[in-house]
Design a protein around this motif. Structure first.
Motif, PDB file in Angstrom:
ATOM      1  N   GLU A  51       9.608  30.738 -27.109  1.00 44.87           N
ATOM      2  CA  GLU A  51       8.976  31.163 -25.857  1.00 44.87           C
ATOM      3  C   GLU A  51       7.731  32.032 -26.144  1.00 44.87           C
ATOM      4  O   GLU A  51       6.744  31.841 -25.360  1.00 44.87           O
ATOM      5  CB  GLU A  51      10.004  31.992 -25.229  1.00 44.87           C
ATOM      6  CG  GLU A  51      11.395  31.155 -24.743  1.00 44.87           C
ATOM      7  CD  GLU A  51      12.064  30.621 -26.135  1.00 44.87           C
ATOM      8  OE1 GLU A  51      12.390  31.431 -26.998  1.00 44.87           O
ATOM      9  OE2 GLU A  51      12.993  29.716 -25.839  1.00 44.87           O
ATOM     10  N   GLU A  93       4.946  29.710 -26.650  1.00 47.05           N
ATOM     11  CA  GLU A  93       4.475  29.138 -25.352  1.00 47.05           C
ATOM     12  C   GLU A  93       3.597  29.966 -24.721  1.00 47.05           C
ATOM     13  O   GLU A  93       2.564  29.301 -24.110  1.00 47.05           O
ATOM     14  CB  GLU A  93       5.569  28.485 -24.611  1.00 47.05           C
ATOM     15  CG  GLU A  93       5.218  27.873 -23.235  1.00 47.05           C
ATOM     16  CD  GLU A  93       6.437  27.390 -22.604  1.00 47.05           C
ATOM     17  OE1 GLU A  93       6.024  27.352 -20.976  1.00 47.05           O
ATOM     18  OE2 GLU A  93       7.264  27.019 -23.191  1.00 47.05           O
ATOM     19  N   ASN A  99      -0.645  29.555 -23.702  1.00 46.63           N
ATOM     20  CA  ASN A  99      -1.019  29.779 -22.305  1.00 46.63           C
ATOM     21  C   ASN A  99      -2.454  30.368 -22.349  1.00 46.63           C
ATOM     22  O   ASN A  99      -3.191  29.949 -21.506  1.00 46.63           O
ATOM     23  CB  ASN A  99      -0.167  30.185 -21.349  1.00 46.63           C
ATOM     24  CG  ASN A  99       1.238  29.472 -20.915  1.00 46.63           C
ATOM     25  OD1 ASN A  99       0.970  28.285 -21.089  1.00 46.63           O
ATOM     26  ND2 ASN A  99       2.145  30.059 -20.501  1.00 46.63           N
ATOM     27  N   THR A 102       8.474  24.502 -27.276  1.00 47.08           N
ATOM     28  CA  THR A 102       9.242  24.100 -26.179  1.00 47.08           C
ATOM     29  C   THR A 102       8.988  22.897 -25.545  1.00 47.08           C
ATOM     30  O   THR A 102       7.848  22.288 -25.942  1.00 47.08           O
ATOM     31  CB  THR A 102       9.268  25.185 -24.843  1.00 47.08           C
ATOM     32  OG1 THR A 102       7.781  25.138 -24.408  1.00 47.08           O
ATOM     33  CG2 THR A 102       9.394  26.455 -25.365  1.00 47.08           C
ATOM     34  N   ASN A 103       9.772  22.082 -24.920  1.00 42.46           N
ATOM     35  CA  ASN A 103       9.297  20.775 -24.177  1.00 42.46           C
ATOM     36  C   ASN A 103       8.178  20.882 -23.204  1.00 42.46           C
ATOM     37  O   ASN A 103       7.386  20.267 -23.316  1.00 42.46           O
ATOM     38  CB  ASN A 103      10.753  20.422 -23.466  1.00 42.46           C
ATOM     39  CG  ASN A 103      11.476  19.621 -24.252  1.00 42.46           C
ATOM     40  OD1 ASN A 103      11.278  19.479 -25.414  1.00 42.46           O
ATOM     41  ND2 ASN A 103      12.940  19.950 -23.762  1.00 42.46           N
ATOM     42  N   THR A 104       8.083  22.097 -22.696  1.00 45.67           N
ATOM     43  CA  THR A 104       6.905  22.454 -21.677  1.00 45.67           C
ATOM     44  C   THR A 104       5.686  22.343 -22.420  1.00 45.67           C
ATOM     45  O   THR A 104       4.648  21.956 -21.891  1.00 45.67           O
ATOM     46  CB  THR A 104       7.445  23.765 -20.957  1.00 45.67           C
ATOM     47  OG1 THR A 104       8.364  23.713 -20.233  1.00 45.67           O
ATOM     48  CG2 THR A 104       5.935  24.029 -19.862  1.00 45.67           C
ATOM     49  N   LEU A 105       5.787  23.173 -23.473  1.00 49.54           N
ATOM     50  CA  LEU A 105       4.270  22.991 -24.446  1.00 49.54           C
ATOM     51  C   LEU A 105       4.026  21.920 -24.881  1.00 49.54           C
ATOM     52  O   LEU A 105       2.919  21.530 -24.775  1.00 49.54           O
ATOM     53  CB  LEU A 105       4.591  24.265 -25.627  1.00 49.54           C
ATOM     54  CG  LEU A 105       3.374  24.323 -26.402  1.00 49.54           C
ATOM     55  CD1 LEU A 105       2.130  24.452 -25.762  1.00 49.54           C
ATOM     56  CD2 LEU A 105       3.766  25.322 -27.502  1.00 49.54           C
ATOM     57  N   GLN A 155       4.665  18.978 -23.683  1.00 50.44           N
ATOM     58  CA  GLN A 155       4.194  18.132 -22.480  1.00 50.44           C
ATOM     59  C   GLN A 155       2.891  18.632 -22.071  1.00 50.44           C
ATOM     60  O   GLN A 155       1.866  17.741 -21.642  1.00 50.44           O
ATOM     61  CB  GLN A 155       5.181  18.278 -21.129  1.00 50.44           C
ATOM     62  CG  GLN A 155       4.827  17.463 -19.958  1.00 50.44           C
ATOM     63  CD  GLN A 155       4.838  16.024 -20.598  1.00 50.44           C
ATOM     64  OE1 GLN A 155       6.028  15.616 -21.200  1.00 50.44           O
ATOM     65  NE2 GLN A 155       3.957  14.986 -19.781  1.00 50.44           N
ATOM     66  N   LYS A 156       2.317  19.932 -22.181  1.00 53.59           N
ATOM     67  CA  LYS A 156       1.116  20.221 -21.793  1.00 53.59           C
ATOM     68  C   LYS A 156       0.113  19.740 -22.838  1.00 53.59           C
ATOM     69  O   LYS A 156      -0.802  19.397 -22.617  1.00 53.59           O
ATOM     70  CB  LYS A 156       1.009  21.903 -21.759  1.00 53.59           C
ATOM     71  CG  LYS A 156       1.690  22.452 -20.529  1.00 53.59           C
ATOM     72  CD  LYS A 156       1.434  23.857 -20.654  1.00 53.59           C
ATOM     73  CE  LYS A 156       2.257  24.562 -19.738  1.00 53.59           C
ATOM     74  NZ  LYS A 156       2.331  26.113 -19.603  1.00 53.59           N
TER      75      LYS A 156
END
Length: 138
Positions: free
Chosen positions: A58, A61, A65, A93-96, A98-99
């Motif tokens: 976390e 990520e 940002n 993370t999956n979000t990172l 993906q970014k």
């Protein structure tokens, strides 16, 4: 510096191998920097992050940002981004993930020492690489 280049707000233009690391910083271009760094084709940026905070998925990520915009600006000149996550491997993370994928950036997350060795080796081959690396105490 002896070569006449100047540093602007935590940035040194040019490409350099990393000569040494530890004690919370890095040595490159005949100077040292305390704290984490982002190495792009245009130069080396200071990565302002809480060096005392533990690195987690976390927090990584959140850190990204802050630096992803400068990485994206040069994504067309980068074939691969190495991420040194300190003394331990911290996966994104999956979000990172993906970014990074949406930005067209292929990446690999590993310990800081491994990231530096890989970067230096590919730097010598003049490959199109970048690196975001968290400083370690050792």
């Amino acid at each position: 510096m002896s070569d006449g280049q100047q540093i602007y707000d935590g940035f040194i233009p040019g490409r350099y191998p990393i000569d040494a690391y530890g004690d919370g910083g890095f040595r490159f271009a005949e100077m040292s920097h305390r704290g984490s760094i982002v190495i792009l084709p245009s130069g080396i940026h200071a990565w302002r992050r809480d060096e005392t905070a533990a690195v987690s998925r976390e927090s990584l990520e959140q850190d990204f940002n802050l630096i992803l915009d400068i990485i994206r600006q040069e994504a067309h000149e980068i074939d691969f981004l190495f991420v040194g996550t300190g003394n331990n491997v911290v996966l994104p993370t999956n979000t990172l993930k993906q970014k990074l994928i949406e930005s067209g950036i292929r990446s690999d997350f590993m310990q800081t020492g491994s990231a530096l060795r890989t970067y230096n080796s590919l730097f010598e081959e003049q490959r199109r690489i970048a690196m975001a690396v968290i400083a370690v105490q050792n």
